[in-house]
Design a protein around this motif. Structure first.
Motif, PDB file in Angstrom:
ATOM      1  N   ASN A  22      -3.086  16.824  -1.808  1.00 39.03           N
ATOM      2  CA  ASN A  22      -3.349  16.565  -0.393  1.00 39.03           C
ATOM      3  C   ASN A  22      -4.646  15.787  -0.184  1.00 39.03           C
ATOM      4  O   ASN A  22      -5.674  16.093  -0.780  1.00 39.03           O
ATOM      5  CB  ASN A  22      -3.369  17.881   0.386  1.00 39.03           C
ATOM      6  N   ASN A  23      -4.585  14.812   0.712  1.00 40.84           N
ATOM      7  CA  ASN A  23      -5.736  13.939   0.963  1.00 40.84           C
ATOM      8  C   ASN A  23      -6.864  14.625   1.714  1.00 40.84           C
ATOM      9  O   ASN A  23      -8.015  14.206   1.621  1.00 40.84           O
ATOM     10  CB  ASN A  23      -5.295  12.689   1.731  1.00 40.84           C
ATOM     11  N   GLU A  24      -6.563  15.706   2.459  1.00 42.65           N
ATOM     12  CA  GLU A  24      -7.639  16.349   3.226  1.00 42.65           C
ATOM     13  C   GLU A  24      -8.300  17.480   2.458  1.00 42.65           C
ATOM     14  O   GLU A  24      -9.521  17.566   2.393  1.00 42.65           O
ATOM     15  CB  GLU A  24      -7.089  16.887   4.553  1.00 42.65           C
ATOM     16  N   GLY A  53       0.821  -1.221   0.000  1.00 44.85           N
ATOM     17  CA  GLY A  53       0.000   0.000   0.000  1.00 44.85           C
ATOM     18  C   GLY A  53       0.848   1.262   0.000  1.00 44.85           C
ATOM     19  O   GLY A  53       2.083   1.209  -0.125  1.00 44.85           O
ATOM     20  N   GLY A  54       0.159   2.392   0.161  1.00 43.53           N
ATOM     21  CA  GLY A  54       0.832   3.684   0.102  1.00 43.53           C
ATOM     22  C   GLY A  54       1.785   3.899   1.266  1.00 43.53           C
ATOM     23  O   GLY A  54       2.868   4.458   1.102  1.00 43.53           O
ATOM     24  N   THR A  55       1.394   3.465   2.452  1.00 44.48           N
ATOM     25  CA  THR A  55       2.228   3.674   3.635  1.00 44.48           C
ATOM     26  C   THR A  55       3.583   2.994   3.468  1.00 44.48           C
ATOM     27  O   THR A  55       4.633   3.589   3.723  1.00 44.48           O
ATOM     28  CB  THR A  55       1.511   3.127   4.887  1.00 44.48           C
ATOM     29  N   GLU A  56       3.548   1.750   3.011  1.00 47.16           N
ATOM     30  CA  GLU A  56       4.823   1.043   2.826  1.00 47.16           C
ATOM     31  C   GLU A  56       5.660   1.724   1.745  1.00 47.16           C
ATOM     32  O   GLU A  56       6.884   1.874   1.894  1.00 47.16           O
ATOM     33  CB  GLU A  56       4.576  -0.430   2.462  1.00 47.16           C
ATOM     34  N   GLU A 106       2.113  16.875   4.561  1.00 53.15           N
ATOM     35  CA  GLU A 106       2.189  15.491   4.070  1.00 53.15           C
ATOM     36  C   GLU A 106       1.296  14.570   4.905  1.00 53.15           C
ATOM     37  O   GLU A 106       0.967  14.868   6.059  1.00 53.15           O
ATOM     38  CB  GLU A 106       3.639  14.993   4.166  1.00 53.15           C
ATOM     39  N   HIS A 107       0.998  13.440   4.323  1.00 51.52           N
ATOM     40  CA  HIS A 107       0.295  12.378   5.068  1.00 51.52           C
ATOM     41  C   HIS A 107       1.231  11.866   6.171  1.00 51.52           C
ATOM     42  O   HIS A 107       2.459  11.961   6.045  1.00 51.52           O
ATOM     43  CB  HIS A 107      -0.041  11.248   4.088  1.00 51.52           C
ATOM     44  N   HIS A 108       0.657  11.311   7.214  1.00 44.97           N
ATOM     45  CA  HIS A 108       1.494  10.813   8.316  1.00 44.97           C
ATOM     46  C   HIS A 108       2.466   9.720   7.868  1.00 44.97           C
ATOM     47  O   HIS A 108       3.503   9.521   8.507  1.00 44.97           O
ATOM     48  CB  HIS A 108       0.617  10.300   9.471  1.00 44.97           C
ATOM     49  N   ALA A 122       1.896   4.939  -4.673  1.00 47.87           N
ATOM     50  CA  ALA A 122       0.471   4.868  -5.019  1.00 47.87           C
ATOM     51  C   ALA A 122      -0.169   3.700  -4.276  1.00 47.87           C
ATOM     52  O   ALA A 122       0.523   2.824  -3.750  1.00 47.87           O
ATOM     53  CB  ALA A 122       0.295   4.716  -6.525  1.00 47.87           C
ATOM     54  N   SER A 123      -1.490   3.718  -4.242  1.00 44.72           N
ATOM     55  CA  SER A 123      -2.220   2.711  -3.466  1.00 44.72           C
ATOM     56  C   SER A 123      -3.467   2.263  -4.219  1.00 44.72           C
ATOM     57  O   SER A 123      -4.121   3.078  -4.875  1.00 44.72           O
ATOM     58  CB  SER A 123      -2.606   3.334  -2.118  1.00 44.72           C
ATOM     59  N   GLY A 124      -3.796   0.967  -4.092  1.00 42.08           N
ATOM     60  CA  GLY A 124      -4.938   0.420  -4.836  1.00 42.08           C
ATOM     61  C   GLY A 124      -6.303   0.854  -4.319  1.00 42.08           C
ATOM     62  O   GLY A 124      -7.209   1.147  -5.099  1.00 42.08           O
ATOM     63  N   HIS A 125      -6.437   0.925  -2.985  1.00 43.67           N
ATOM     64  CA  HIS A 125      -7.797   1.085  -2.447  1.00 43.67           C
ATOM     65  C   HIS A 125      -8.362   2.488  -2.572  1.00 43.67           C
ATOM     66  O   HIS A 125      -9.517   2.723  -2.231  1.00 43.67           O
ATOM     67  CB  HIS A 125      -7.874   0.573  -0.999  1.00 43.67           C
ATOM     68  N   LYS A 126      -7.541   3.437  -3.062  1.00 44.65           N
ATOM     69  CA  LYS A 126      -8.071   4.798  -3.261  1.00 44.65           C
ATOM     70  C   LYS A 126      -8.637   4.948  -4.663  1.00 44.65           C
ATOM     71  O   LYS A 126      -9.125   6.012  -5.021  1.00 44.65           O
ATOM     72  CB  LYS A 126      -6.953   5.827  -3.072  1.00 44.65           C
ATOM     73  N   MET A 127      -8.484   3.913  -5.498  1.00 42.54           N
ATOM     74  CA  MET A 127      -8.954   4.041  -6.889  1.00 42.54           C
ATOM     75  C   MET A 127      -9.708   2.777  -7.317  1.00 42.54           C
ATOM     76  O   MET A 127      -9.502   2.257  -8.390  1.00 42.54           O
ATOM     77  CB  MET A 127      -7.813   4.391  -7.849  1.00 42.54           C
ATOM     78  N   THR A 179       7.390  11.726  -4.705  1.00 39.57           N
ATOM     79  CA  THR A 179       6.057  12.286  -4.475  1.00 39.57           C
ATOM     80  C   THR A 179       5.088  11.195  -4.043  1.00 39.57           C
ATOM     81  O   THR A 179       5.102  10.078  -4.580  1.00 39.57           O
ATOM     82  CB  THR A 179       5.523  13.045  -5.716  1.00 39.57           C
ATOM     83  N   ASP A 180       4.272  11.535  -3.062  1.00 39.39           N
ATOM     84  CA  ASP A 180       3.205  10.640  -2.606  1.00 39.39           C
ATOM     85  C   ASP A 180       1.992  10.952  -3.485  1.00 39.39           C
ATOM     86  O   ASP A 180       1.359  12.003  -3.354  1.00 39.39           O
ATOM     87  CB  ASP A 180       2.922  10.947  -1.126  1.00 39.39           C
ATOM     88  N   ALA A 181       1.714  10.020  -4.405  1.00 44.40           N
ATOM     89  CA  ALA A 181       0.623  10.245  -5.367  1.00 44.40           C
ATOM     90  C   ALA A 181      -0.579   9.356  -5.044  1.00 44.40           C
ATOM     91  O   ALA A 181      -1.368   9.020  -5.932  1.00 44.40           O
ATOM     92  CB  ALA A 181       1.120   9.985  -6.785  1.00 44.40           C
ATOM     93  N   VAL A 182      -0.715   8.996  -3.764  1.00 45.89           N
ATOM     94  CA  VAL A 182      -1.782   8.070  -3.366  1.00 45.89           C
ATOM     95  C   VAL A 182      -3.171   8.601  -3.749  1.00 45.89           C
ATOM     96  O   VAL A 182      -4.033   7.843  -4.170  1.00 45.89           O
ATOM     97  CB  VAL A 182      -1.673   7.753  -1.843  1.00 45.89           C
ATOM     98  N   GLN A 183      -3.372   9.915  -3.627  1.00 44.48           N
ATOM     99  CA  GLN A 183      -4.701  10.467  -3.938  1.00 44.48           C
ATOM    100  C   GLN A 183      -4.832  10.817  -5.425  1.00 44.48           C
ATOM    101  O   GLN A 183      -5.875  11.303  -5.857  1.00 44.48           O
ATOM    102  CB  GLN A 183      -4.974  11.722  -3.099  1.00 44.48           C
ATOM    103  N   VAL A 184      -3.781  10.582  -6.186  1.00 43.87           N
ATOM    104  CA  VAL A 184      -3.761  11.076  -7.568  1.00 43.87           C
ATOM    105  C   VAL A 184      -3.763   9.958  -8.601  1.00 43.87           C
ATOM    106  O   VAL A 184      -4.439  10.060  -9.645  1.00 43.87           O
ATOM    107  CB  VAL A 184      -2.509  11.986  -7.759  1.00 43.87           C
TER     108      VAL A 184
END
Ligand code: PLP
Length: 394
Positions: A148-150, A68-71, A97-99, A196-201, A173-178
């Protein structure tokens, strides 16, 4: 139920589930095995890498699957500083940034690294000039989130990438929300590492990837077997990887249509809230903003109370406060915009998907008007504020 918390997670799309199912049953092989059941799984993993690489303008061998994105964020930061430590120990990131990035930075600080946390303006934008001014001879890494996620603000990633490249500094770059929401081209934007992360898309949870530009000598993050070219050990999450690929194909196929629909719904919701609920503030940039993100602060109400009352009306949303050990901490992102604690506490995030409708949003606006009205009616502070001359219909 009206689901307006798509920045937290999304529903796994039916075609994604369908693509994954065979890899739990008849195609259950271990990709490291020599026999054909194993090589079929390996083929699926490699095909997913090609698809995902193509989606961001990268090469197959530059994609590494993670949990996931955190890892991916942890790996990028920790491995990059370790690899380039001989050049210096200074890192530049932002206050919003995200935590997954911020807490990794705090960990690195405890290990002797120096971090510059850049301010953002009142709309959440990083100033590329301020970033350039923060560069020192010992700066080895710049990490700035894509959006930004928020508050949904989209950062000037191309400009930041160009500055990093000019100074010969690694750029993550953290592109988890993008990823899967707006187009990404790692070459054009000069990105060296991207999470990037799967569960946001609309993909499954527990799967993501880190893009690592070829030539970067990042070490393994998880030690063990030789998977992922010796850089990320552990038997691959084949169903998750296949699901991430299916979600990528789905997202790319509907990118423009999804973005146009969400932008229209977003702007409709923003306009109605601004017009119909007094004393509110839109958080984040009005146009440089993720298509599905709406974030407001409502004076004299608690975000958590709004959430509970909306939940009773069947609406899932999120607030700008996080519960840590029983106390509510206002969001670090909202505080970085310059909001006062009470404004940050009165915030509400509504994140849309292409499946939402105007009718749903009409219901949400009515529910919100009623909720905010009721909460303010119980607030002595609001009463006092009105008594002192503020006009309630402003
Ligand atoms: N980065 C950002 C910007 C996020 O929004 C999130 C999830 O909320 C993460 C990282 C963490 O991703 P994951 O849940 O896949 O670990």
């Amino acid at each position: 139920m009206i689901y307006l918390d798509n920045a937290a997670t999304t529903k796994t799309a039916p075609e994604v589930v369908e693509a994954m199912l065979p890899y739990f049953s008849e195609q259950f092989g271990n990709p490291s095995a020599i026999y054909s059941l194993g090589s079929a799984a390996k083929k699926a993993v490699n095909r997913a890498k090609r698809t995902i690489a193509a989606a961001i303008g990268a090469k197959q061998e530059e994609i590494y699957f993670t949990a996931g994105g955190t890892e991916a964020d942890n790996w990028a930061l920790k491995a990059a500083v370790e690899a380039y430590e001989s050049r210096g120990k200074h890192i530049i990131t932002t206050k919003i940034e995200h935590h997954a990035v911020l807490h990794t930075c705090e960990y690195l600080e405890r290990r002797g690294y120096e971090i510059t946390y850049l301010d953002v303006d009142s709309e959440g934008l990083v100033d590329p000039e301020a970033l350039e001014a923060a560069i020192r001879p010992d700066t080895i890494l710049i990490s700035v989130m894509f959006a930004n996620n928020e508050i949904g603000t989209i950062e000037p990633i191309g400009e930041i990438g160009a500055i990093a490249k000019e100074h010969g500094i690694l750029f993550h770059t953290d592109a988890v929300q993008v990823f899967g929401q707006i187009p990404i081209d790692v070459e054009g934007l000069h990105i060296d590492m991207l999470s990037a992360s799967g569960h946001k898309m609309n993909g499954p949870k527990g799967i993501g990837f880190l893009y690592i530009r070829s030539g970067l000598k990042l070490r393994s993050f998880i030690h063990g077997g030789a998977q992922e070219r010796n850089r990320r050990a552990g038997t691959e999450n084949v169903p998750g990887i296949v699901g991430l690929e299916a979600a990528t194909v789905r997202a790319l196929g509907m990118l423009e249509e999804k973005s146009a629909k969400e932008t229209e719904l977003r702007d409709y919701l923003i306009e109605r809230i601004e017009k119909e609920i007094p004393y509110c503030r839109l958080n984040g940039h009005r146009t440089k903003r993720l298509p599905g993100n709406v974030n407001f602060s409502f004076l004299y109400v608690e975000g958590e109370s709004i959430l509970i009352m909306l939940d009773m009306k069947g609406i899932c949303a999120s607030s700008g406060s996080a519960c840590t050990s029983g106390a509510l901490d206002p969001s670090h992102v909202l505080l970085a915009l310059g909001l006062k604690h009470e404004e940050a506490h009165g915030s509400l995030r509504l994140t849309l998907s292409e499946e939402n409708t105007k009718e749903e949003l009409d219901y949400v606006v009515e529910a919100l008007k009623e909720t905010v009205g009721k909460l303010r009616a119980m607030s002595p502070l609001y009463e006092d504020f009105i008594r002192k001359g503020a006009e309630p219909d402003k």
